[in-house]
Every structure is written in structure tokens, then in C-alpha cells.
Design a protein around this motif. Structure first.
Motif, PDB file in Angstrom:
ATOM      1  N   SER A  92     -37.415  22.890  48.230  1.00 23.80           N
ATOM      2  CA  SER A  92     -38.558  23.712  47.823  1.00 23.80           C
ATOM      3  C   SER A  92     -38.112  24.857  46.910  1.00 23.80           C
ATOM      4  N   GLY A  93     -37.009  25.509  47.269  1.00 23.73           N
ATOM      5  CA  GLY A  93     -36.503  26.587  46.436  1.00 23.73           C
ATOM      6  C   GLY A  93     -36.125  26.122  45.048  1.00 23.73           C
ATOM      7  N   LEU A  94     -35.454  24.983  44.966  1.00 23.53           N
ATOM      8  CA  LEU A  94     -35.058  24.453  43.657  1.00 23.53           C
ATOM      9  C   LEU A  94     -36.268  24.045  42.821  1.00 23.53           C
ATOM     10  N   ALA A  95     -37.282  23.492  43.468  1.00 23.97           N
ATOM     11  CA  ALA A  95     -38.486  23.091  42.734  1.00 23.97           C
ATOM     12  C   ALA A  95     -39.178  24.304  42.114  1.00 23.97           C
ATOM     13  N   LEU A 119     -40.447  36.080  41.730  1.00 23.70           N
ATOM     14  CA  LEU A 119     -40.652  34.756  42.315  1.00 23.70           C
ATOM     15  C   LEU A 119     -39.353  33.952  42.298  1.00 23.70           C
ATOM     16  N   GLN A 120     -38.582  34.069  41.221  1.00 28.44           N
ATOM     17  CA  GLN A 120     -37.314  33.354  41.144  1.00 28.44           C
ATOM     18  C   GLN A 120     -36.332  33.836  42.203  1.00 28.44           C
ATOM     19  N   GLY A 121     -36.404  35.122  42.546  1.00 30.96           N
ATOM     20  CA  GLY A 121     -35.548  35.624  43.607  1.00 30.96           C
ATOM     21  C   GLY A 121     -35.854  34.977  44.938  1.00 30.96           C
ATOM     22  N   PHE A 122     -37.147  34.831  45.255  1.00 29.64           N
ATOM     23  CA  PHE A 122     -37.540  34.129  46.486  1.00 29.64           C
ATOM     24  C   PHE A 122     -37.042  32.683  46.472  1.00 29.64           C
ATOM     25  N   ALA A 123     -37.228  32.013  45.332  1.00 30.64           N
ATOM     26  CA  ALA A 123     -36.825  30.614  45.226  1.00 30.64           C
ATOM     27  C   ALA A 123     -35.315  30.462  45.349  1.00 30.64           C
ATOM     28  N   ALA A 124     -34.564  31.358  44.710  1.00 33.60           N
ATOM     29  CA  ALA A 124     -33.106  31.295  44.787  1.00 33.60           C
ATOM     30  C   ALA A 124     -32.625  31.514  46.217  1.00 33.60           C
ATOM     31  N   ALA A 125     -33.276  32.416  46.945  1.00 32.52           N
ATOM     32  CA  ALA A 125     -32.904  32.659  48.340  1.00 32.52           C
ATOM     33  C   ALA A 125     -33.125  31.405  49.183  1.00 32.52           C
ATOM     34  N   ALA A 126     -34.234  30.720  48.971  1.00 32.41           N
ATOM     35  CA  ALA A 126     -34.512  29.498  49.717  1.00 32.41           C
ATOM     36  C   ALA A 126     -33.476  28.423  49.408  1.00 32.41           C
ATOM     37  N   ALA A 127     -33.153  28.256  48.132  1.00 30.24           N
ATOM     38  CA  ALA A 127     -32.168  27.244  47.751  1.00 30.24           C
ATOM     39  C   ALA A 127     -30.791  27.577  48.322  1.00 30.24           C
TER      40      ALA A 127
END
Length: 518
Positions: A92-95, A119-127
Motif C-alpha cells: 500500500s505504501g509503495l502504491a 502524503l509521500q512521507g506517510f507512504a514512505a513510512a508504510a513501505a
């Protein structure tokens, strides 16, 4: 006398995952994106400012928005990975990272740009959290240590060559090409992870501690905003004081919440053990001695000294290239010396390099930069080589999401706060060194000069470029001495908490818990 730290023993019945090395490739590729997504916009910030405009505060958020949300959400992402699945959170983070990087191509407003960066910070944390927790499930024993060492090396590659790549792309294709590259790399990692990573969860994972997550995020957001806004509004203004007080109250609320919930995101009881505390200090220590330079130096070289983005990237290579090799040396030294000795010596070397860098003035030959940058890079490589191994082994692998979340949150949140503090401090120092009486535009001009926007600063302050460069150099000179002092103090603190000799820098939660608190 505390017990020596030791590597976790391989599980005798754990079958080897057949696609574990492909999974490692996917996670390492995702890991490569993180430093590129941080250093790339730092190198391209002057070009972004020219293209999108915006105030100095808005431009500060180009890097700080990513670091803030990344740091705030790492513990949340780790908890979600343990509860809902490491693969699901990783993918999900990478998507989101892939799609948001493509959206960057259409952005024409700095506020929208900053929001996408958040938003990219949230996504990077998930990945990151999902990927590292997933790795801990498919590797064990010596292979597990090797896998995380390779992940750390990948981060070093991103830090070393990220500025060079960003400089080349900005100079030849424009700043949008950085996000095109990030999107491409994310898509490859996404496809590989989706195909080969198997789902895993912590069956004992509790519900996410939403009150704690909200309180922690609010505390960091208010603190970062207050620090960034302070040079413009005044450190003693009522609004800034209110923000600092609100941040403090939010952090106190977070601590109270974590002490009451059954399964907190942050297990505060671990802070009773000196080695765990030492690991967290080690996580935050490089922020002021190294990470802030990845943002400040490109602004200086491009905006004040007039180097091209590509030349700047090449110069920055001297700062980060040692991270490709020397962390392995730290791992070897850890078999004979304690983590405290190795890390503290490294931070003292950083302090020496920062003092050397302070002797460089704009206009001098660029080769005079190489030696102090190499010294700083060599110094930070020693603690850098210990951090990831220490972090992944402080809890059982079933709680790997929480372990990496706690450690990485402290490291990244520390870096985000350090960026805000050092940026604000540089703006304040520039203002004090300006050869003018206080005017309405003095604060704005000083802030612009600290951001490397020399033409705009000259227009606001009505001062020629030569005088502004001298003011900037005097301020930067003072800043580097302050950073050197902080690096030396950090080295002393890390030594105190991690001073005991041990054959290896890694420990399990059991080995820590068996030690008496000092």
C-alpha cells in the motif's frame, strides 16, 4: 557489570523462504527510494522555488513535510503492519508513493506541492515499516543480520548517489524528473513485492492506539511548525510560545496515554534499561552532525556560491560515499569494542570534520571542501553501521513492526526536528550578521538568504551580493561550530549508555531485560 550483547540465535526449525532474496531486493529498492526522496528535493529546491514560488516558510516545508509525516507515522505503520499484515502495508505504501510521485508532475502550486510531500512521507513510512518487518519474518540468524546490513548499505547508496543523480536530472531534464525516477523505482519494488512477498501478521497484535497516535503526531507537528515559523514571527511572540506550549502538552498527553493502554505503540518501560536508551540516543545523534548537511549544503553551494546542481551533487558525494564502505568496518570493530566506544569516536570525528568545514569560505577552490566532508562522512559511518542491527534485535521478531517503528521514529523525527531547528537557527544567525538596521523586510530577507535564495534576499534587503555572501558565511561559520559542539556532546552521551565492551552490538529484548537497570 552488564551482560554482553549477543546476536540472536538462528531458529532451528524455521524453513528458509524460497523467495527471500527477491523479497530482500524489493525491500532494498524501496529503501533506496527513501534517501533519494529526501536528498533529491533538497538539491532541486532552488529550481522548485523558481518554478512554483512561495514564501520561505512554504519552501521549508518541501523537505520538512516529508520528514515530519514520515517520522510521525512510523510507529503507526509498524503497529498496522503487525496487525493487518506486513505485505499489505508495504504494498500500500509503495502504491501511494508511485501515484503521488506521478501527481507531482502536474503540480503548479507550492502549497499543493507541500501537501503531496506530506502524503509521500506517510507512504514512505508504510513501505519502510512493512518492508523491514516483513524481512524479519523470512530471514533468521546470520542471514537476517546480513539482510539488514544490505538494507543499510542500500540506504548508504541512496545517500551517496542521490544528490548526484538529482543534480544530473535537474540540470538536464528539470526537477520534475526526480519524481518520475522515484515513481519508476517505486513501481518496480511494488511489482516485485506484490508477486513474491507472502503475508504475515502478529497474532497477538492489539488494536491500534489511536489516541496515542494522534497525540504524538500533534506534538511533532506543532513543534516543527513553531520552529519553522519562529524566525519570521519572533521567538518570543505569543503565537510561537502558544505553539511550543501546545506541543509540550500534547507530548505529555501521549506519555500518559502510553502508560495506560494495554499494548502501547511505545513501550515506555523499555527506557528503564540503559542500553535501550543508548540505542535511541544513537538513532538521533547523526541528525545534527550529518543529516542537516544534506539539505543545507546544496542550498549553500547552488544558491549562494553558484555551483550547478550536478557539480553540487558531485561535491556532496564526498560527504556520503564513506557510508558505502565504512559501516561494515563498524560491524567488524563491534566484535572487539563496545558500541559506545565505536559510536562516540565516530561522532567526535564528525565534530572535527565540522570544525574543518567551518574554515571554508565562499569563493575558495572547491577541492578544499573534500577533506572535511570526507572526515564527516567517515565519522558518521561508524555509528551508522551499528544502528540498524541494534534496532532490529531489541524485541522478538513477532514484534518487529513495533521495534523498527520505535527506533526509526526516533531517528526520523529527530532528523525532522533537527532540520527545522538548524534552519531556523541559520536564519536567526544570518539576520544578526546582516550589515543593516532592522527593517520591515529584514526577517524575510534573512530567511530567504538562509534558504540560499540570494537574488530575492538582495531585492528585499537592498544589499549587494558580495556583502550578503559575507553575512551568510559568518552565520554558517557560527552554525558549524554549534553543530560540532552538539556532535561532541552526543558522542559523550552515547558512550555513557553504550560504554560496556561486548562481542557484538546486537541484543534481544530478553538479554536486555535480564540486565539490572543502572
Amino acid at each position: 557489570m552488564t551482560k554482553p550483547l549477543s546476536l540472536p540465535e538462528p531458529h532451528p526449525t524455521l524453513p528458509a523462504h524460497p523467495q527471500r532474496w527477491i523479497i530482500l531486493f524489493s525491500v532494498c529498492l524501496a529503501g533506496l527510494i527513501m534517501p533519494i526522496n529526501f536528498t533529491g528535493p533538497a538539491v532541486s529546491l532552488p529550481a522548485i522555488a523558481t518554478s512554483l514560488g512561495g514564501s520561505a516558510v512554504a519552501l521549508n516545508w518541501v523537505t520538512n513535510a516529508f520528514m515530519l509525516t514520515f517520522g510521525c507515522s512510523l510507529m503507526i505503520a509498524g503497529a498496522l503492519a503487525d496487525r493487518f499484515g506486513r505485505k499489505r502495508i508495504f504494498v500500500s505504501g509503495l502504491a501511494v508513493l508511485t501515484l503521488s510521485s506521478l501527481i507531482m508532475l502536474a503540480i503548479r502550486d507550492i502549497i499543493a506541492f507541500d501537501l503531496i510531500r506530506a502524503l509521500q512521507g506517510f507512504a514512505a513510512a508504510a513501505a519502510f515499516a512493512g518492508g523491514t518487518a516483513g524481512l524479519a519474518q523470512v530471514f533468521d540468524g546470520a542471514e537476517r543480520t546480513k539482510a539488514f546490513s544490505l538494507l543499510g548499505t542500500t540506504f548508504g547508496v541512496g545517500l551517496a548517489f542521490g544528490p548526484v543523480m538529482a543534480g544530473f536530472l535537474v540540470q538536464h531534464f528539470g526537477w520534475h524528473s526526480i519524481f518520475t525516477s522515484v515513481s519508476l523505482l517505486s513501481a518496480i519494488a511494488l511489482a516485485t513485492g506484490t508477486r513474491y512477498m507472502h503475508e504475515s501478521r502478529d497474532p497477538a497484535a492489539a488494536k491500534l492506539d489511536w489516541p496515542g497516535a494522534v497525540a504524538f503526531t500533534l506534538a511533532l507537528t506543532l513543534l516543527t511548525y513553531a520552529i519553522i515559523q519562529a524566525p519570521e514571527s519572533g521567538w518570543n511572540s505569543h503565537g510561537i510560545i502558544a505553539l511550543f506550549c501546545s506541543a509540550l502538552l500534547s507530548m505529555l498527553a501521549f506519555i500518559l496515554i502510553e502508560r495506560r493502554v494495554r499494548r502501547p505503540m511505545l513501550d515506555l518501560s523499555l527506557f528503564r534499561y540503559p542500553r535501550f536508551v543508548g540505542v535511541q540516543f544513537l538513532a538521533a545523534a547523526p541528525a545534527y552532525s550529518y543529516v542537516v548537511l544534506l539539505v543545507l549544503l546544496p542550498l549553500r553551494f547552488i544558491g549562494v556560491e553558484g555551483y550547478s546542481p550536478l557539480d553540487t551533487g558531485i561535491i556532496m558525494l564526498a560527504l556520503s560515499a564513506p557510508l558505502l564502505v565504512l559501516p561494515m568496518l563498524a560491524g567488524l570493530l563491534a566484535h572487539r569494542f563496545s558500541a559506545g566506544i565505536i559510536a562516540s569516536v565516530g561522532l567526535l570525528i564528525c565534530a572535527f570534520g565540522l570544525v574543518g568545514l567551518a574554515q571554508y569560505a565562499p569563493g575558495q577552490p572547491f577541492y578544499r571542501l573534500i577533506l572535511p566532508l570526507l572526515i564527516i562522512g567517515c565519522g558518521i559511518s561508524l555509528p551508522w553501521g551499528l544502528m540498524d542491527g541494534l534496532a532490529v534485535s531489541v524485541v522478538p521478531k513477532e514484534r518487529a513492526g513495533m521495534a523498527t517503528g520505535i527506533f526509526s521514529t526516533i531517528r526520523v523525527a529527530g532528523e525532522g526536528i533537527a532540520l527545522a531547528v538548524v534552519g531556523a537557527l541559520l536564519a536567526t544567525l544570518v539576520e544578526r550578521h546582516l550589515p543593516v538596521m532592522p527593517l520591515a523586510d529584514t526577517v524575510a530577507g534573512a530567511h530567504r538568504l538562509a534558504m540560499g535564495d540570494l537574488p530575492q534576499a538582495a531585492a528585499l534587503l537592498k544589499i549587494d551580493a558580495v556583502a550578503l555572501k559575507q553575512s551568510y558565511e559568518a552565520a554558517f561559520h557560527s552554525l558549524l561550530y554549534i553543530l560540532a559542539l552538539l556532535a561532541a556532546i552526543s558522542g559523550g552521551i552515547v558512550f555513557v549508555f553504550l560504554r560496556h565492551t561486548s562481542p557484538s552490538p546486537l541484543a534481544t529484548l530478553k538479554s536486555i531485560a535480564d540486565e539490572p537497570a543502572e
